[in-house]
Write a protein that holds these residues in place. Structure first.
Motif, short mmCIF file in Angstrom:
data_model
loop_
_atom_site.label_atom_id
_atom_site.label_comp_id
_atom_site.label_asym_id
_atom_site.label_seq_id
_atom_site.Cartn_x
_atom_site.Cartn_y
_atom_site.Cartn_z
N PHE A 255 0.49 -0.49 -0.09
CA PHE A 255 0.42 0.09 -0.30
C PHE A 255 0.68 1.67 0.05
O PHE A 255 1.93 1.04 0.19
CB PHE A 255 -0.74 -0.21 0.74
CG PHE A 255 -0.40 0.24 2.35
CD1 PHE A 255 0.41 1.58 2.99
CD2 PHE A 255 -0.15 -1.25 3.16
CE1 PHE A 255 0.50 1.33 4.04
CE2 PHE A 255 1.06 -0.65 4.80
CZ PHE A 255 1.16 0.93 5.13
N LEU A 256 0.24 2.13 -0.69
CA LEU A 256 1.27 3.34 -0.19
C LEU A 256 1.14 4.12 0.58
O LEU A 256 -0.31 4.80 0.96
CB LEU A 256 0.58 4.62 -2.06
CG LEU A 256 1.07 3.93 -3.01
CD1 LEU A 256 0.90 5.06 -4.30
CD2 LEU A 256 2.76 3.34 -3.45
N CYS A 257 1.59 4.89 0.73
CA CYS A 257 1.34 5.27 2.28
C CYS A 257 2.39 7.16 1.68
O CYS A 257 3.37 7.41 2.42
CB CYS A 257 2.50 5.13 3.51
SG CYS A 257 2.54 6.16 5.09
N GLU A 258 1.30 8.24 2.24
CA GLU A 258 2.61 9.40 2.22
C GLU A 258 2.34 9.96 3.74
O GLU A 258 1.42 10.20 4.26
CB GLU A 258 0.62 11.08 1.10
CG GLU A 258 1.25 11.80 0.79
CD GLU A 258 0.76 13.16 0.57
OE1 GLU A 258 0.46 14.05 0.79
OE2 GLU A 258 -0.84 12.13 -0.15
N VAL A 259 3.98 9.63 3.57
CA VAL A 259 3.97 10.22 4.96
C VAL A 259 3.73 11.36 6.01
O VAL A 259 4.26 12.41 5.39
CB VAL A 259 5.25 10.23 5.48
CG1 VAL A 259 6.31 9.91 7.07
CG2 VAL A 259 6.48 8.57 4.48
N ALA A 260 3.04 11.55 6.63
CA ALA A 260 2.55 12.98 7.27
C ALA A 260 3.40 13.62 8.59
O ALA A 260 3.32 14.47 8.47
CB ALA A 260 0.94 12.92 7.93
N TYR A 261 3.68 12.57 9.27
CA TYR A 261 4.65 12.06 9.93
C TYR A 261 5.34 11.39 10.43
O TYR A 261 4.87 10.22 10.79
CB TYR A 261 3.47 12.99 11.99
CG TYR A 261 4.09 12.88 13.15
CD1 TYR A 261 4.40 14.21 13.28
CD2 TYR A 261 3.69 12.48 14.48
CE1 TYR A 261 5.19 14.52 14.63
CE2 TYR A 261 3.91 12.20 14.86
CZ TYR A 261 4.94 14.04 15.26
OH TYR A 261 5.03 14.02 17.13
N VAL A 262 6.33 11.74 11.44
CA VAL A 262 7.50 10.71 11.69
C VAL A 262 7.03 10.55 13.70
O VAL A 262 7.30 11.29 14.01
CB VAL A 262 8.85 10.39 11.16
CG1 VAL A 262 9.41 9.50 12.60
CG2 VAL A 262 8.34 9.92 9.89
N ASN A 263 6.14 9.38 14.13
CA ASN A 263 6.68 9.49 15.71
C ASN A 263 7.24 8.89 16.26
O ASN A 263 7.68 10.67 17.40
CB ASN A 263 5.44 7.93 15.99
CG ASN A 263 4.29 8.61 15.00
OD1 ASN A 263 3.70 8.41 14.06
ND2 ASN A 263 3.23 8.94 15.87
N ASP A 264 8.46 8.17 16.15
CA ASP A 264 9.63 8.08 16.56
C ASP A 264 10.66 7.36 15.39
O ASP A 264 10.57 7.35 14.30
CB ASP A 264 9.18 7.19 18.30
CG ASP A 264 9.19 6.20 17.79
OD1 ASP A 264 8.79 5.20 16.66
OD2 ASP A 264 8.27 5.28 19.04
N GLY A 265 11.10 6.59 16.03
CA GLY A 265 12.16 5.99 15.24
C GLY A 265 11.42 4.98 14.38
O GLY A 265 12.46 4.03 14.04
N ASP A 266 11.00 4.49 14.91
CA ASP A 266 10.04 3.17 14.41
C ASP A 266 8.80 2.99 13.83
O ASP A 266 7.91 1.70 13.68
CB ASP A 266 10.76 1.56 15.00
CG ASP A 266 9.88 2.14 16.64
OD1 ASP A 266 8.79 2.28 16.32
OD2 ASP A 266 10.47 0.75 17.64
N THR A 267 7.83 4.41 14.01
CA THR A 267 6.62 4.28 13.90
C THR A 267 6.28 6.00 12.88
O THR A 267 7.26 6.87 12.77
CB THR A 267 5.84 4.09 14.91
OG1 THR A 267 6.14 2.90 16.07
CG2 THR A 267 3.99 4.65 14.85
N LEU A 268 5.80 5.77 11.65
CA LEU A 268 4.93 6.60 11.32
C LEU A 268 3.52 6.87 11.58
O LEU A 268 3.23 5.79 11.26
CB LEU A 268 5.59 7.26 9.91
CG LEU A 268 6.14 5.91 9.04
CD1 LEU A 268 4.74 5.34 7.98
CD2 LEU A 268 7.22 5.74 8.24
N ARG A 269 2.96 7.93 10.63
CA ARG A 269 1.68 8.25 10.52
C ARG A 269 1.10 8.38 9.03
O ARG A 269 1.98 9.46 8.27
CB ARG A 269 0.94 8.95 11.30
CG ARG A 269 -0.70 9.06 10.59
CD ARG A 269 -1.21 9.38 11.74
NE ARG A 269 -0.87 9.83 12.90
CZ ARG A 269 -1.81 8.61 14.02
NH1 ARG A 269 -3.12 8.29 13.26
NH2 ARG A 269 -1.91 8.55 15.30
N CYS A 270 0.33 7.86 8.20
CA CYS A 270 0.22 8.11 6.89
C CYS A 270 -0.76 8.95 7.04
O CYS A 270 -1.43 9.33 7.73
CB CYS A 270 -0.19 6.71 6.08
SG CYS A 270 0.80 5.61 6.05
#
Length: 123
Positions: free
Chosen positions: A20-35
């Motif tokens: 799936f494609l994820c347009e990255v909106a935010y990087v939470n920390d070193g192993d998690t991000l939000r699309c």
């Protein structure tokens, strides 16, 4: 389940439709991000320190700081569209192996950077 070191080879054999494609909106920390669509992605088999610089009991604990891991994930993924292959679920997050538009595997890149560790339990 592929090992981290084998993921580059596995990636080439997987149909793109499974990603799936994820347009990255935010990087939470070193192993998690939000699309941008709200999907939370946890990098599969990658362990980083928590934002408060601690390590949860039973989790691998990298020597690198949480801030350095977050900075590295931002460098690789922030404000970009990445593709991710779902592997499972972790709380309310999709665990996935993710690639940049240049087909750099982000999970491996994070480990190679020295800011995170392979989480052997899930590799």
């Amino acid at each position: 389940m592929p090992k981290i070191g084998q993921m580059l080879d596995v990636q080439a054999s997987q149909p793109a439709a499974e990603r799936f494609l994820c347009e990255v909106a935010y990087v939470n920390d070193g192993d998690t991000l939000r699309c941008t669509d709200g999907t939370r992605v946890r990098l599969h088999a990658v362990a980083a320190r928590e934002a408060d610089e601690t390590c949860s009991p039973g989790h691998p604990c990298p020597a690198a700081t949480a801030a350095s891991a977050t900075t590295e994930l931002r460098r690789l993924a922030a404000n970009r569209t990445i593709s991710c292959e779902p592997v499972g679920q972790s709380y309310d997050r999709v665990t996935a192996i993710c690639w940049s538009s240049a087909e750099v595997e982000i999970n491996c890149a994070m480990i190679r950077s020295g800011t995170t560790l392979v989480w052997e339990k899930f590799d």
